[in-house]
Design a protein around this motif. Sequence first.
Motif, mmCIF file in Angstrom:
data_model
loop_
_atom_site.group_PDB
_atom_site.id
_atom_site.type_symbol
_atom_site.label_atom_id
_atom_site.label_comp_id
_atom_site.label_asym_id
_atom_site.label_seq_id
_atom_site.Cartn_x
_atom_site.Cartn_y
_atom_site.Cartn_z
ATOM 1 N N THR A 177 0.812 -1.213 0.000
ATOM 2 C CA THR A 177 0.000 0.000 0.000
ATOM 3 C C THR A 177 0.844 1.260 0.000
ATOM 4 N N LYS A 178 2.130 1.160 0.310
ATOM 5 C CA LYS A 178 2.981 2.346 0.327
ATOM 6 C C LYS A 178 3.606 2.602 -1.051
ATOM 7 N N SER A 179 4.151 1.552 -1.678
ATOM 8 C CA SER A 179 4.870 1.742 -2.945
ATOM 9 C C SER A 179 4.021 1.413 -4.170
ATOM 10 N N GLY A 180 2.975 0.625 -3.979
ATOM 11 C CA GLY A 180 2.171 0.201 -5.120
ATOM 12 C C GLY A 180 2.716 -1.037 -5.806
ATOM 13 N N ASN A 181 3.928 -1.466 -5.437
ATOM 14 C CA ASN A 181 4.519 -2.659 -6.032
ATOM 15 C C ASN A 181 4.088 -3.905 -5.277
ATOM 16 N N LYS A 182 4.221 -5.046 -5.936
ATOM 17 C CA LYS A 182 3.925 -6.300 -5.256
ATOM 18 C C LYS A 182 5.200 -6.886 -4.671
ATOM 19 N N ARG A 183 5.068 -7.405 -3.466
ATOM 20 C CA ARG A 183 6.196 -8.089 -2.841
ATOM 21 C C ARG A 183 5.784 -9.522 -2.541
ATOM 22 N N MET A 184 6.775 -10.383 -2.502
ATOM 23 C CA MET A 184 6.527 -11.801 -2.267
ATOM 24 C C MET A 184 6.772 -12.118 -0.797
ATOM 25 N N VAL A 185 5.757 -12.658 -0.142
ATOM 26 C CA VAL A 185 5.865 -13.039 1.267
ATOM 27 C C VAL A 185 5.839 -14.560 1.350
ATOM 28 N N ALA A 186 6.962 -15.146 1.745
ATOM 29 C CA ALA A 186 7.034 -16.601 1.864
ATOM 30 C C ALA A 186 6.254 -17.053 3.089
ATOM 31 N N LEU A 187 5.466 -18.108 2.909
ATOM 32 C CA LEU A 187 4.668 -18.671 4.001
ATOM 33 C C LEU A 187 5.363 -19.934 4.498
ATOM 34 N N THR A 188 5.778 -19.927 5.741
ATOM 35 C CA THR A 188 6.515 -21.064 6.275
ATOM 36 C C THR A 188 5.709 -21.748 7.372
ATOM 37 N N PRO A 189 5.723 -23.084 7.391
ATOM 38 C CA PRO A 189 4.932 -23.809 8.395
ATOM 39 C C PRO A 189 5.454 -23.634 9.814
ATOM 40 N N ASP A 190 6.707 -23.221 9.954
ATOM 41 C CA ASP A 190 7.245 -23.067 11.308
ATOM 42 C C ASP A 190 6.824 -21.736 11.929
ATOM 43 N N ALA A 191 6.856 -20.634 11.157
ATOM 44 C CA ALA A 191 6.513 -19.330 11.708
ATOM 45 C C ALA A 191 5.069 -18.925 11.452
ATOM 46 N N MET A 192 4.441 -19.507 10.425
ATOM 47 C CA MET A 192 3.088 -19.090 10.029
ATOM 48 C C MET A 192 2.169 -20.282 9.811
ATOM 49 N N PRO A 193 2.098 -21.198 10.758
ATOM 50 C CA PRO A 193 1.339 -22.437 10.513
ATOM 51 C C PRO A 193 -0.158 -22.214 10.353
ATOM 52 N N ARG A 194 -0.745 -21.327 11.151
ATOM 53 C CA ARG A 194 -2.197 -21.120 11.069
ATOM 54 C C ARG A 194 -2.575 -20.447 9.757
ATOM 55 N N SER A 195 -1.751 -19.512 9.307
ATOM 56 C CA SER A 195 -2.018 -18.841 8.036
ATOM 57 C C SER A 195 -1.951 -19.831 6.882
ATOM 58 N N LEU A 196 -0.944 -20.666 6.903
ATOM 59 C CA LEU A 196 -0.763 -21.626 5.810
ATOM 60 C C LEU A 196 -1.902 -22.638 5.786
ATOM 61 N N ARG A 197 -2.258 -23.186 6.941
ATOM 62 C CA ARG A 197 -3.378 -24.135 6.993
ATOM 63 C C ARG A 197 -4.684 -23.458 6.560
ATOM 64 N N GLY A 198 -4.884 -22.226 7.053
ATOM 65 C CA GLY A 198 -6.110 -21.515 6.719
ATOM 66 C C GLY A 198 -6.232 -21.217 5.234
ATOM 67 N N LEU A 199 -5.132 -20.822 4.602
ATOM 68 C CA LEU A 199 -5.162 -20.529 3.171
ATOM 69 C C LEU A 199 -5.394 -21.793 2.347
#
Length: 319
Positions: A177-199
């Motif tokens: 939302t600041k630059s308007g560019n897209k950035r890639m956010v890696a989803l890892t099961p160790d740090a982001m398990p609920r997000s990964l399962r939910g997605l």
Amino acid sequence: MALHGAPAPPRLRTIASEMETFLNDIQAEQGLSGNTITSYRCDLRTAAGVVDKPLETITTLDIQSFLDSRNEQPGTTNRRIASLGRFFRWAVARGYCLYNPLEQIAGRYHTEHRPQPIVSEAERRALDIAIAACSQPYRLIFTLLREIGVRTDEVLNLNVGDVILEAGREVLLVQDTKSGNKRMVALTPDAMPRSLRGLRSWMRDLGPSPASDAPLFCSSRGKRASYDTLHRRWVQVCRAAHLIDVVEGKEQPRYTLHHLRHTAAAELIAFYPEQVVRRILGHRDPRSTRRYADIVRKGAANPAPANNLPAQRREQQAS
């Protein structure tokens, strides 16, 4: 005197003349809150009163001179930079000007601004339980905010095609939302398990071949989920977690949605190197990320609880 039948001269497009069209477009496409639209309108109207030139002739120096003339607090200046940057990205996409003059203007750093993560483990746990009890899509939206630290608008603006869940290559393509560019956010099961399962579960529920440009999260009416509805759901989450305070006779959540970003950042910085967290959060200034590292290095030495701050300082959208 113009000859009969001669074409009319081209219309001069200025910030003032195109402001309402821009606001209507982004509100229709991205479901921004009324407060956000009002903030954009205020910033653009202020700039239009000073930079009254055709869009294609406005330079970086014009914008920088306008910002310098205001002599405002860094937070206000950064908000104006974000508003004008978004407007000019829209104008470039429409062919009204050739480049975005805000691309060469950096935000201002406020040395007094400090992150405000939720420091109480009991309160974090209560929020996690309340979020897990939410109905979809809000449960997943809150989980992404809580665990990854992306900004609220960035989550609401996700499309189906921005979710990539190939084995070993699970990422979100986030529109910054600041630059308007897209950035890639890696989803890892160790740090982001609920997000990964939910997605994974959410993408299965969408069916075998949803349109890639369809909104990832829609309201019950089939439109892109809006900030206003999300905020109402957030109040319900805080009430369920018993995190509602009474201020001047009115109930209000103890924490804002943006406190989830601060909390996630403080947890991620303890897990990943600074440069990795910086990419996840979309910080252009490495000092923004370093502030979270400072908290962790000091043993999360009980920064002032966010609910002790005045309400207007809680929603720190600049970081």
